[in-house]
Design a protein around this motif. Structure first.
Motif, PDB file in Angstrom:
ATOM      1  N   UNK A 108      57.127  52.966  26.818  1.00 41.25           N
ATOM      2  CA  UNK A 108      56.130  52.930  25.747  1.00 41.25           C
ATOM      3  C   UNK A 108      56.546  51.944  24.671  1.00 41.25           C
ATOM      4  N   UNK A 109      55.626  51.090  24.274  1.00 39.85           N
ATOM      5  CA  UNK A 109      55.879  50.073  23.263  1.00 39.85           C
ATOM      6  C   UNK A 109      54.758  50.131  22.241  1.00 39.85           C
ATOM      7  N   UNK A 110      55.092  50.121  20.959  1.00 39.77           N
ATOM      8  CA  UNK A 110      54.083  50.139  19.901  1.00 39.77           C
ATOM      9  C   UNK A 110      54.347  49.007  18.919  1.00 39.77           C
ATOM     10  N   UNK A 111      53.292  48.303  18.528  1.00 41.12           N
ATOM     11  CA  UNK A 111      53.397  47.263  17.515  1.00 41.12           C
ATOM     12  C   UNK A 111      52.061  47.135  16.793  1.00 41.12           C
ATOM     13  N   UNK A 112      52.107  46.810  15.501  1.00 43.29           N
ATOM     14  CA  UNK A 112      50.888  46.538  14.757  1.00 43.29           C
ATOM     15  C   UNK A 112      50.426  45.113  15.058  1.00 43.29           C
ATOM     16  N   UNK A 113      49.167  44.985  15.389  1.00 39.04           N
ATOM     17  CA  UNK A 113      48.601  43.684  15.734  1.00 39.04           C
ATOM     18  C   UNK A 113      47.190  43.550  15.163  1.00 39.04           C
ATOM     19  N   UNK A 118      40.958  44.559  11.430  1.00 39.24           N
ATOM     20  CA  UNK A 118      42.179  44.640  10.628  1.00 39.24           C
ATOM     21  C   UNK A 118      43.330  45.024  11.550  1.00 39.24           C
ATOM     22  N   UNK A 119      44.538  44.851  11.041  1.00 41.47           N
ATOM     23  CA  UNK A 119      45.715  45.207  11.827  1.00 41.47           C
ATOM     24  C   UNK A 119      45.702  46.693  12.157  1.00 41.47           C
ATOM     25  N   UNK A 120      46.050  47.012  13.391  1.00 39.00           N
ATOM     26  CA  UNK A 120      46.159  48.407  13.809  1.00 39.00           C
ATOM     27  C   UNK A 120      47.220  48.528  14.888  1.00 39.00           C
ATOM     28  N   UNK A 121      47.679  49.744  15.150  1.00 35.83           N
ATOM     29  CA  UNK A 121      48.791  49.950  16.072  1.00 35.83           C
ATOM     30  C   UNK A 121      48.326  49.825  17.516  1.00 35.83           C
TER      31      UNK A 121
END
Length: 303
Positions: free
Chosen positions: A256-261, A240-243
């Protein structure tokens, strides 16, 4: 396997009969199975699963995935109980290198209906050591899997007749470009990656426990020299989608870069990471514009 990234979705056309010998001699092997371990000749028609995306970047738009067999490519065979058998070699189709015949010998005891697993490059997975290039991924990280069923055991002729094999990818592929606020290239020294779901694979042996990327030990893409573009393979078993957390090292700064994928195996994701604070010490998420498209489906991922 030679790999160029173009999206293919052709139906599997593997209907050729192998025709490698006479039918089973039932007076010799009444129930069509081997009685003791021996070495058997094998030939398996192999091609891409419907919708499978292969590996090498090209095509008219330069953003296309291809799967093409190279002559002599090796495929590991594994029995359902986890026993590793010999490797088979690819004999490439003259008309279409997306297809090949896997030939060689297998040693063991086999029965009609036995399902054998096929793995290119190997059954065990290892995504560590990537350098961010297409060639690197194609040579070592474009893992494929398929299965083939024993259809006939010919004790007199010494061969196993096998069903066709449709290969699929065991990971997703990413191509990311890094730029500043004016769209000028930013040269990365490395990119560290981990996911909150805790299932981003670093290594996964055929037998034993997998290791997953963490904040302390991320999966690191380390180019031979600083570059603004990275190509790499990721396998996320979270389901499932997670950060996702990306740590980009540019010069002496880490951003630092964060995205849900939720990367899907066999899909090809192309994107641009724009870091407006690069070179000024800025590293907050508000300084980052991260756009990415899934070229396997033609749509843009929504954040």
């Amino acid at each position: 396997m030679n790999q160029s990234f173009r999206i293919l979705s052709a139906p599997l056309a593997l209907s050729l009969a192998l025709g490698l010998g006479a039918s089973c001699t039932r007076t010799e092997i009444p129930d069509n199975r081997t009685e003791s371990p021996r070495t058997w000749q094998v030939a398996i028609n192999a091609g891409p699963e419907v919708g499978t995306r292969a590996v090498s970047v090209g095509g008219n738009n330069g953003q296309t995935i291809y799967t093409n067999w190279d002559q002599g490519d090796k495929v590991r065979v594994v029995k359902s109980d986890g026993t590793e058998l010999e490797q088979l070699s690819a004999d490439v189709s003259a008309g279409n290198t997306a297809y090949a015949t896997l030939t060689g010998t297998l040693t063991g005891t086999f029965s009609v209906g036995d399902v054998l697993s096929l793995y290119y490059h190997e059954a065990s997975l290892d995504y560590t050591g990537q350098n961010g290039t297409v060639n690197c991924v194609s040579a070592s990280y474009s893992f494929l899997e398929a299965s083939s069923t024993v259809k006939e055991v010919d004790g007199g002729g010494g061969f196993l007749k096998m069903s066709d094999a449709a290969f699929s990818h065991r990971q997703a592929f990413f191509q990311l470009r890094f730029v500043d606020n004016d769209n000028n290239p930013l040269l990365l020294e490395s990119l560290g990656i981990y996911a909150d779901g805790g299932k981003l694979v670093m290594t996964k042996p055929l037998v034993g426990d997998a290791t997953y990327a963490t904040a302390g030990v991320p999966l690191t893409i380390a180019p031979a020299s600083a570059t603004d573009q990275l190509f790499f393979a990721l396998r996320d078993e979270n389901g499932a989608s997670n950060t996702y957390h990306f740590k980009a090292v540019i010069g002496s700064e880490e951003y630092s870069i964060e995205r849900d994928l939720n990367p899907q195996c066999g899909h090809f994701y192309v994107g641009t990471v724009q870091i407006s604070g690069a070179g000024t010490g800025g590293d907050s998420l508000s300084d980052v514009l991260f756009s990415i498209a899934d070229y396997s489906s033609g749509g843009t991922l929504n954040w």
